[in-house]
Scaffold this active site. Structure first.
Site, mmCIF file in Angstrom:
data_model
loop_
_atom_site.group_PDB
_atom_site.id
_atom_site.type_symbol
_atom_site.label_atom_id
_atom_site.label_comp_id
_atom_site.label_asym_id
_atom_site.label_seq_id
_atom_site.Cartn_x
_atom_site.Cartn_y
_atom_site.Cartn_z
ATOM 1 N N ASP A 195 -2.568 24.961 -19.313
ATOM 2 C CA ASP A 195 -2.222 26.376 -19.509
ATOM 3 C C ASP A 195 -3.227 27.276 -18.779
ATOM 4 O O ASP A 195 -2.838 28.235 -18.097
ATOM 5 C CB ASP A 195 -2.214 26.659 -21.023
ATOM 6 C CG ASP A 195 -1.945 28.112 -21.351
ATOM 7 O OD1 ASP A 195 -0.775 28.525 -21.290
ATOM 8 O OD2 ASP A 195 -2.905 28.842 -21.662
ATOM 9 N N GLU B 161 1.389 26.189 -27.161
ATOM 10 C CA GLU B 161 2.593 25.901 -26.383
ATOM 11 C C GLU B 161 3.402 24.837 -27.127
ATOM 12 O O GLU B 161 2.874 24.120 -27.978
ATOM 13 C CB GLU B 161 2.207 25.381 -24.991
ATOM 14 C CG GLU B 161 1.417 26.370 -24.167
ATOM 15 C CD GLU B 161 2.194 27.652 -23.873
ATOM 16 O OE1 GLU B 161 3.370 27.595 -23.496
ATOM 17 O OE2 GLU B 161 1.610 28.742 -24.035
ATOM 18 N N GLY C 46 1.620 30.186 -34.122
ATOM 19 C CA GLY C 46 2.434 30.511 -32.947
ATOM 20 C C GLY C 46 1.660 30.721 -31.660
ATOM 21 O O GLY C 46 2.189 31.240 -30.693
ATOM 22 N N LYS D 187 -2.751 29.859 -15.481
ATOM 23 C CA LYS D 187 -3.205 31.262 -15.501
ATOM 24 C C LYS D 187 -4.175 31.529 -14.350
ATOM 25 O O LYS D 187 -4.148 32.597 -13.738
ATOM 26 C CB LYS D 187 -3.843 31.581 -16.863
ATOM 27 C CG LYS D 187 -2.814 31.588 -17.995
ATOM 28 C CD LYS D 187 -3.463 31.588 -19.369
ATOM 29 C CE LYS D 187 -2.421 31.680 -20.476
ATOM 30 N NZ LYS D 187 -2.974 31.438 -21.809
ATOM 31 N N GLY E 121 -2.130 37.079 -22.841
ATOM 32 C CA GLY E 121 -1.332 37.670 -23.925
ATOM 33 C C GLY E 121 -1.285 39.178 -23.895
ATOM 34 O O GLY E 121 -0.756 39.791 -22.969
ATOM 35 N N THR F 169 8.682 32.423 -30.654
ATOM 36 C CA THR F 169 7.526 33.257 -31.049
ATOM 37 C C THR F 169 7.526 34.573 -30.283
ATOM 38 O O THR F 169 7.450 35.655 -30.870
ATOM 39 C CB THR F 169 6.211 32.487 -30.754
ATOM 40 O OG1 THR F 169 6.245 31.250 -31.464
ATOM 41 C CG2 THR F 169 5.001 33.285 -31.168
ATOM 42 N N VAL F 170 7.593 34.506 -28.965
ATOM 43 C CA VAL F 170 7.493 35.720 -28.152
ATOM 44 C C VAL F 170 8.788 36.533 -28.233
ATOM 45 O O VAL F 170 8.763 37.756 -28.437
ATOM 46 C CB VAL F 170 7.154 35.368 -26.680
ATOM 47 C CG1 VAL F 170 7.052 36.633 -25.843
ATOM 48 C CG2 VAL F 170 5.848 34.573 -26.607
HETATM 49 P P1 NAP Z 1 8.997 29.066 -28.378
HETATM 50 O O1 NAP Z 1 8.531 29.648 -29.661
HETATM 51 O O2 NAP Z 1 9.049 27.581 -28.245
HETATM 52 O O3 NAP Z 1 10.445 29.673 -28.052
HETATM 53 C C1 NAP Z 1 11.213 29.253 -26.959
HETATM 54 C C2 NAP Z 1 12.581 29.886 -27.060
HETATM 55 O O4 NAP Z 1 13.324 29.567 -25.885
HETATM 56 C C3 NAP Z 1 13.405 29.390 -28.256
HETATM 57 O O5 NAP Z 1 14.122 30.447 -28.829
HETATM 58 C C4 NAP Z 1 14.360 28.385 -27.620
HETATM 59 O O6 NAP Z 1 15.624 28.304 -28.288
HETATM 60 C C5 NAP Z 1 14.580 29.001 -26.255
HETATM 61 N N1 NAP Z 1 14.963 27.997 -25.265
HETATM 62 C C6 NAP Z 1 14.290 26.885 -24.922
HETATM 63 N N2 NAP Z 1 14.967 26.208 -23.982
HETATM 64 C C7 NAP Z 1 16.099 26.908 -23.758
HETATM 65 C C8 NAP Z 1 17.214 26.716 -22.912
HETATM 66 N N3 NAP Z 1 17.312 25.645 -22.102
HETATM 67 N N4 NAP Z 1 18.201 27.640 -22.912
HETATM 68 C C9 NAP Z 1 18.135 28.730 -23.719
HETATM 69 N N5 NAP Z 1 17.092 28.965 -24.567
HETATM 70 C C10 NAP Z 1 16.084 28.057 -24.577
HETATM 71 O O7 NAP Z 1 8.088 29.585 -27.163
HETATM 72 P P2 NAP Z 1 7.149 30.872 -27.135
HETATM 73 O O8 NAP Z 1 5.853 30.548 -27.771
HETATM 74 O O9 NAP Z 1 7.908 32.055 -27.596
HETATM 75 O O10 NAP Z 1 6.832 30.969 -25.563
HETATM 76 C C11 NAP Z 1 7.785 31.487 -24.660
HETATM 77 C C12 NAP Z 1 7.100 31.746 -23.327
HETATM 78 O O11 NAP Z 1 6.048 32.686 -23.512
HETATM 79 C C13 NAP Z 1 6.447 30.539 -22.677
HETATM 80 O O12 NAP Z 1 6.552 30.643 -21.278
HETATM 81 C C14 NAP Z 1 4.984 30.658 -23.101
HETATM 82 O O13 NAP Z 1 4.102 30.011 -22.216
HETATM 83 C C15 NAP Z 1 4.823 32.147 -23.011
HETATM 84 N N6 NAP Z 1 3.743 32.704 -23.824
HETATM 85 C C16 NAP Z 1 3.640 32.381 -25.138
HETATM 86 C C17 NAP Z 1 2.632 32.949 -25.901
HETATM 87 C C18 NAP Z 1 2.468 32.631 -27.356
HETATM 88 O O14 NAP Z 1 1.494 33.103 -27.959
HETATM 89 N N7 NAP Z 1 3.347 31.866 -27.967
HETATM 90 C C19 NAP Z 1 1.730 33.858 -25.304
HETATM 91 C C20 NAP Z 1 1.875 34.176 -23.941
HETATM 92 C C21 NAP Z 1 2.895 33.587 -23.206
HETATM 93 P P3 NAP Z 1 15.735 27.789 -29.814
HETATM 94 O O15 NAP Z 1 15.164 28.916 -30.633
HETATM 95 O O16 NAP Z 1 17.186 27.610 -30.017
HETATM 96 O O17 NAP Z 1 14.918 26.542 -29.886
HETATM 97 N N1 HSE Z 2 -0.667 28.768 -25.648
HETATM 98 C C1 HSE Z 2 -1.232 29.901 -25.016
HETATM 99 C C2 HSE Z 2 -2.597 30.175 -25.624
HETATM 100 C C3 HSE Z 2 -0.347 31.102 -25.236
HETATM 101 O O1 HSE Z 2 -2.925 29.564 -26.648
HETATM 102 O O2 HSE Z 2 -3.346 30.963 -25.060
HETATM 103 C C4 HSE Z 2 -0.807 32.287 -24.470
HETATM 104 O O3 HSE Z 2 -0.627 32.107 -23.107
#
Ligand code: NAP
Ligand code: HSE
Length: 426
Positions: free
Chosen positions: A191, A180, A177, A195, A124, A13-14
């Site tokens: 979470d 987590e 998206g 924070k 975010g 997602t990110v």
């Molecule tokens: P996500 O959609 O689950 O994506 C995770 C990515 O990391 C995927 O591309 C995955 O590969 C890759 N990955 C996982 N394990 C790996 C490994 N061992 N080696 C290499 N690549 C690996 O997660 P996300 O929502 O983008 O979140 C990413 C981070 O941002 C997290 O720390 C989350 O807490 C933070 N965050 C997220 C949001 C949100 O709104 N989603 C907001 C703020 C912060 P594959 O694609 O091959 O599975």
């Molecule tokens: N899962 C987290 C949320 C992503 O819903 O706020 C942002 O940190």
């Protein structure tokens, strides 16, 4: 303009949002992206090679900045440490790693004269971290409080506004998206605890161990709780707070907590709906400021990540810039205050037998534990059972625990259906 060479781990997602935004900043060269599963179908071409071997990024001397958007504790922690050890700057959205290992990671960054940027890790797209670190740098903070999780706010809003079930609202948050990869991180409050640990480090110079943070999630909140709260003039939100119990004292114990909270409908927190976040920061000079905005999602979070990269890129031109960006955080973990000492008003929902003397007995038990009732109603008498809803004045947590334990011994009580704290300004 000089080019900055980036390597990224994660294209979910990110990461996908980061790729999209970097297309508008061509001087930031994304050289390679590491993912877990090379065979996974990707929605769009990231415009650079993809690998499943992170060493191709971490060991590449040309890569100056590691962008870590993979999430989770391990192996993300090891990858970040390896990058710092190789004197690469790190931009991360990973609150779990920072909250659990912040002291040692910032220590390593200091030793290697590199920086860790982490704007995306809290709230975010809201530029909260840079605001606390820089814009409000003249202040001594007494409290940071607010709605810090987009998924749970989305769920509670949709349960209340659209009448969705908890499961349907969670599924929708996952589809969009926000959630987590393991949704228990959102709905059980982990979470927000991560924070809060980061916000405590920025505001009070000390990380708090996530395990020391009082934590209750939203799984037990029902549509009946939401409707009854509204009748009394409140909305239920998952609120996180970090407060210095002795403002100005760098050794004061920190009261750090996340739990469902009844917020008056007239309070700014009550107006925050969907996946938005809202944070109230209280400083001695500025007073209280409020920041509201998208707390999760692909592009809002990428906005924070790419903002960090752009800041870093400007700073890279300066000599010895790393020390400027190293936050003044001690390597000691903070001591935390006991939840039993906190004072909050409560909303209680009790299921009881509809028999004479019940309300009198409840009043006596509460009186014996210094609990003053603000209002009480009885509802929904069915087959001899009734619901009693009580709002109290401020109660010391340990007194409420003792009163509820005594109440549970009474034959008329079926159950304490809900016991939710009511918002009290920090
Ligand atoms: P996500 O959609 O689950 O994506 C995770 C990515 O990391 C995927 O591309 C995955 O590969 C890759 N990955 C996982 N394990 C790996 C490994 N061992 N080696 C290499 N690549 C690996 O997660 P996300 O929502 O983008 O979140 C990413 C981070 O941002 C997290 O720390 C989350 O807490 C933070 N965050 C997220 C949001 C949100 O709104 N989603 C907001 C703020 C912060 P594959 O694609 O091959 O599975
Ligand atoms: N899962 C987290 C949320 C992503 O819903 O706020 C942002 O940190």
């Amino acid at each position: 303009m000089a080019r900055v060479v980036l390597g990224m781990i994660g294209l979910g997602t990110v990461g996908s949002g980061v790729v999209q935004l970097l297309n508008q900043h061509k001087h930031l060269q994304l050289k390679k992206i590491a993912v877990r599963d090379l065979d996974k179908e990707r929605l769009s071409n990231p415009g650079c090679p993809i690998t499943s071997d992170v060493s191709e990024i971490i060991d590449d001397p040309e890569v100056e900045v590691l962008v870590e958007v993979m999430g989770g504790e391990e192996p993300a922690l090891s990858y970040i440490k390896r990058a710092l050890a190789k004197r690469k700057h790190v931009v991360t959205a990973n609150k779990e790693v920072l909250a659990k290992h912040g002291p040692s990671l910032f220590q390593l960054a200091r030793e290697k004269s590199v920086t860790i940027f982490f704007e995306a890790s809290v709230a975010g797209g809201i530029p909260l971290i840079s605001t606390i670190q820089r814009g409000l740098g003249a202040n001594q903070f007494s409290a940071v409080t607010g709605i810090l999780n987009g998924t749970t706010n989305f769920i509670l809003s949709n349960m209340e506004e659209k009448g969705l079930s908890y499961d349907a609202a969670l599924a929708e948050a996952q589809r969009l998206g926000f959630a987590e990869s393991d949704p228990s991180a959102d709905v059980d409050g982990h979470d927000v605890a991560y924070k809060l640990s980061i916000l405590a480090a920025l505001s009070f110079q000390r990380f708090v161990k996530p395990a020391d943070i009082f934590r209750e999630g939203i799984r037990k909140i029902t549509p009946d709780d939401l409707a009854l709260a509204k009748e009394f003039g409140y909305r239920i939100k998952l609120v996180g707070t970090a407060r210095n119990t002795r403002p100005g004292d760098k050794n004061g114990a920190l009261a750090v907590r996340v739990h469902p909270t009844l917020v008056p409908l007239s309070h700014p927190l009550a107006a925050v709906s969907g996946s938005n976040n809202c944070i109230l920061v209280t400083g001695d000079a500025v007073g209280e400021i409020i920041m509201v905005g998208p707390g999760a999602g692909s592009l809002p979070t990428a906005s924070a990540v790419v903002g960090d990269i752009i800041n870093l890129e400007s700073a890279l031109k300066l000599p010895d810039f790393a020390s400027y960006f190293q936050p003044s955080i001690t390597s000691e973990w903070a001591a935390t205050a006991s939840p039993g000492d906190w004072i909050s008003p409560y909303f209680l929902r009790l299921s009881v037998a509809d028999t004479p003397g019940v309300i009198g007995t409840i009043g006596t038990i509460f009186g014996n534990h210094q609990i003053s009732i603000q209002s009480i109603i009885q509802r929904g008498v069915i087959a001899g059972r009734a619901t009693i809803v009580i709002l109290t004045h401020g109660v010391v947590g340990s007194d409420m625990d003792a009163a509820l334990a005594e109440l549970k011994q009474c034959a008329f009580l079926d159950s304490v259906v809900s016991a939710i704290r009511i918002y009290k300004p920090a």
